[in-house]
Write an enzyme that holds these catalytic residues in place. Structure first.
Site, mmCIF file in Angstrom:
data_model
loop_
_atom_site.group_PDB
_atom_site.id
_atom_site.type_symbol
_atom_site.label_atom_id
_atom_site.label_comp_id
_atom_site.label_asym_id
_atom_site.label_seq_id
_atom_site.Cartn_x
_atom_site.Cartn_y
_atom_site.Cartn_z
ATOM 1 N N SER A 294 47.759 -0.825 14.942
ATOM 2 C CA SER A 294 48.628 -1.787 15.704
ATOM 3 C C SER A 294 48.932 -3.126 15.138
ATOM 4 C CB SER A 294 48.083 -1.967 17.184
ATOM 5 O OG SER A 294 46.994 -2.910 17.343
ATOM 6 N N ASP B 224 31.033 4.877 20.211
ATOM 7 C CA ASP B 224 29.952 4.470 19.400
ATOM 8 C C ASP B 224 28.988 3.809 19.631
ATOM 9 O OD1 ASP B 224 31.412 6.224 17.448
ATOM 10 O OD2 ASP B 224 32.352 4.319 16.238
ATOM 11 N N CYS C 260 35.967 -38.882 2.753
ATOM 12 C CA CYS C 260 35.392 -38.936 1.393
ATOM 13 C C CYS C 260 36.209 -39.815 0.155
ATOM 14 C CB CYS C 260 35.290 -37.443 1.078
ATOM 15 S SG CYS C 260 34.354 -36.391 2.092
ATOM 16 N N ARG D 258 29.966 -9.223 7.871
ATOM 17 C CA ARG D 258 29.938 -9.369 9.155
ATOM 18 C C ARG D 258 29.511 -10.913 9.249
ATOM 19 N NH1 ARG D 258 27.610 -4.258 12.686
ATOM 20 N NH2 ARG D 258 29.418 -3.008 12.573
ATOM 21 N N GLU E 193 37.220 -3.671 13.276
ATOM 22 C CA GLU E 193 36.674 -2.637 12.598
ATOM 23 C C GLU E 193 37.036 -1.311 13.329
ATOM 24 O OE1 GLU E 193 32.368 -2.524 11.950
ATOM 25 O OE2 GLU E 193 32.266 -4.197 10.585
ATOM 26 N N TRP F 193 29.145 9.911 10.707
ATOM 27 C CA TRP F 193 29.061 8.785 9.764
ATOM 28 C C TRP F 193 29.356 9.118 8.292
ATOM 29 C CZ3 TRP F 193 27.596 4.276 11.561
ATOM 30 C CH2 TRP F 193 27.390 3.151 10.616
ATOM 31 N N GLU G 83 31.687 -34.023 -1.494
ATOM 32 C CA GLU G 83 31.651 -35.273 -2.456
ATOM 33 C C GLU G 83 30.537 -36.136 -1.973
ATOM 34 O OE1 GLU G 83 36.037 -34.301 -1.098
ATOM 35 O OE2 GLU G 83 33.982 -34.103 -0.598
#
Length: 368
Positions: A320, A230, A90, A214, A312, A200, A56
């Site tokens: 879980s 990985d 504001c 991300r 990820e 992959w 604003e």
């Protein structure tokens, strides 16, 4: 009807502007604002950076002829604040400029605001309309509202699976374990890491999209096995934007210190049952093994003002959070590949809310 269509048009513009703050204004909400005089936008702005001027303020400041403000309508997708935070309220600025009407997308449920801005405007004699594109306004700031209403981060689950439902190859667990035990001071990539096994699943375009995601969230989390197998960087190297805080579960502190997650280049949190002193850009958060794991993690992240997290992997960690009903959406890639055997993908037991084709992959979005 014409008036309402006009309100919708200008509120859509507010939402367009607000999206420019994605990934840079958190933990504040994304807000856009326009000032309209005689069906013409004479000023607009959005919240550009956490701690800086709100939408604003930027919209009002952009109006060249301030004498038009008392005859104008201000549109904003979120209720104007009425409290002193890092910037003045504001609502007070709107009142100060005698703006005659304010159209608001949705009420701000944050306790410091929560109707107080609207009340202040009405008490000043300003006409206030609330609820124009309310659903869209709530969706835009789903992270903000989840954080304040549920006292936890907004949880996005992300994984890629093959056409036959596997998230990873068969990794020969016994040999894997033996190699891990033989490691000393120097991290030697295991034979089953991403560098040695063709595991992959998705296309390069999907990978780029994940890096964009991300950059839009506060943090990214993986479990011990994903970190070990990985050796991920968990950064945004294929996109422009800030790196999220990295989070890894290492409950028994068994991960090699040489993996990328411990390189101290990005702020990283390690959840563990062990006690360990913090290092530069590396904080160890001790959990209680007798209490619920997922709740403890989310409570710690809430205390650190982390508003959203992408989880990820791996499959155990993802499942879980699904089983604990502690998630908000899941983004699942189906790659054009089969493994025939391996680690089965998680299961939400829900139908996807949307489907999209990304190169050779299919992207499924699940929402609770």
């Amino acid at each position: 009807m014409k008036r309402m269509n006009s309100d919708i048009k200008y509120m859509f513009r507010c939402l367009e502007l607000a999206k420019n703050g994605l990934g840079v204004v958190a933990p504040n909400p994304m807000v856009g604002s326009v000032v309209v005089y005689r069906n013409k936008i004479i000023g607009e702005g959005f919240h550009q950076q956490y701690g800086k001027a709100h939408a604003e303020v930027n919209a009002i400041n952009s109006v060249k002829n301030k004498t038009l403000l008392p005859k104008s309508t201000l549109y904003v997708n979120l209720e104007p604040c009425a409290h002193f935070g890092k910037t003045p309220p504001c609502a007070d600025l709107i009142i100060e400029h005698h703006i005659k009407k304010v159209v608001i997308g949705c009420v701000d449920s944050f306790s410091e605001v929560s109707g107080k801005g609207i009340e202040r405007l009405k008490n000043a004699g300003i006409e206030v309309v609330v609820g124009v594109l309310e659903k869209e306004s709530l969706e835009l700031n789903k992270r903000f509202f989840t954080f304040h209403n549920k006292k936890r981060p907004y949880i996005i689950l992300k994984w890629a699976e093959t056409k036959d439902g596997f998230i990873d190859v068969d990794r020969e667990c016994e040999e894997h374990s033996n190699q891990f035990k033989k490691q000393t001071d120097c991290f030697v990539p295991l034979r089953s890491t991403r560098n040695d096994v063709n595991n992959w699943i998705t296309s390069p375009l999907s990978k780029k999209l994940v890096h964009k995601w991300r950059s839009e969230e506060a943090a990214i989390m993986v479990g011990t096995n994903t970190a070990l197998n990985d050796n991920p960087l968990l950064n945004v190297r294929e996109w422009t934007g800030k790196n999220p805080v990295r989070i890894v579960l290492d409950l028994k502190l068994r991960l090699p210190k040489e993996i990328y997650l411990f390189d101290k280049t990005i702020s990283t949190l390690v959840f563990t049952y062990q006690k360990k002193e913090a290092e530069e850009n590396l904080e160890y958060i001790q959990l209680d093994a007798s209490k619920n794991l997922e709740n403890q993690i989310l409570e710690a992240l809430y205390k650190r003002n982390i508003q959203s997290v992408i989880i990820e992997g791996g499959a155990t960690l993802l499942q879980s959070f699904i089983d604990a009903n502690l998630w908000d959406e899941a983004r699942v890639f189906i790659g054009n590949k089969t493994f025939e055997k391996g680690l089965k993908a998680p299961n939400t037991n829900l139908l996807p809310s949307s489907t999209e084709k990304i190169s050779d992959d299919v992207l499924l979005i699940y929402k609770k």
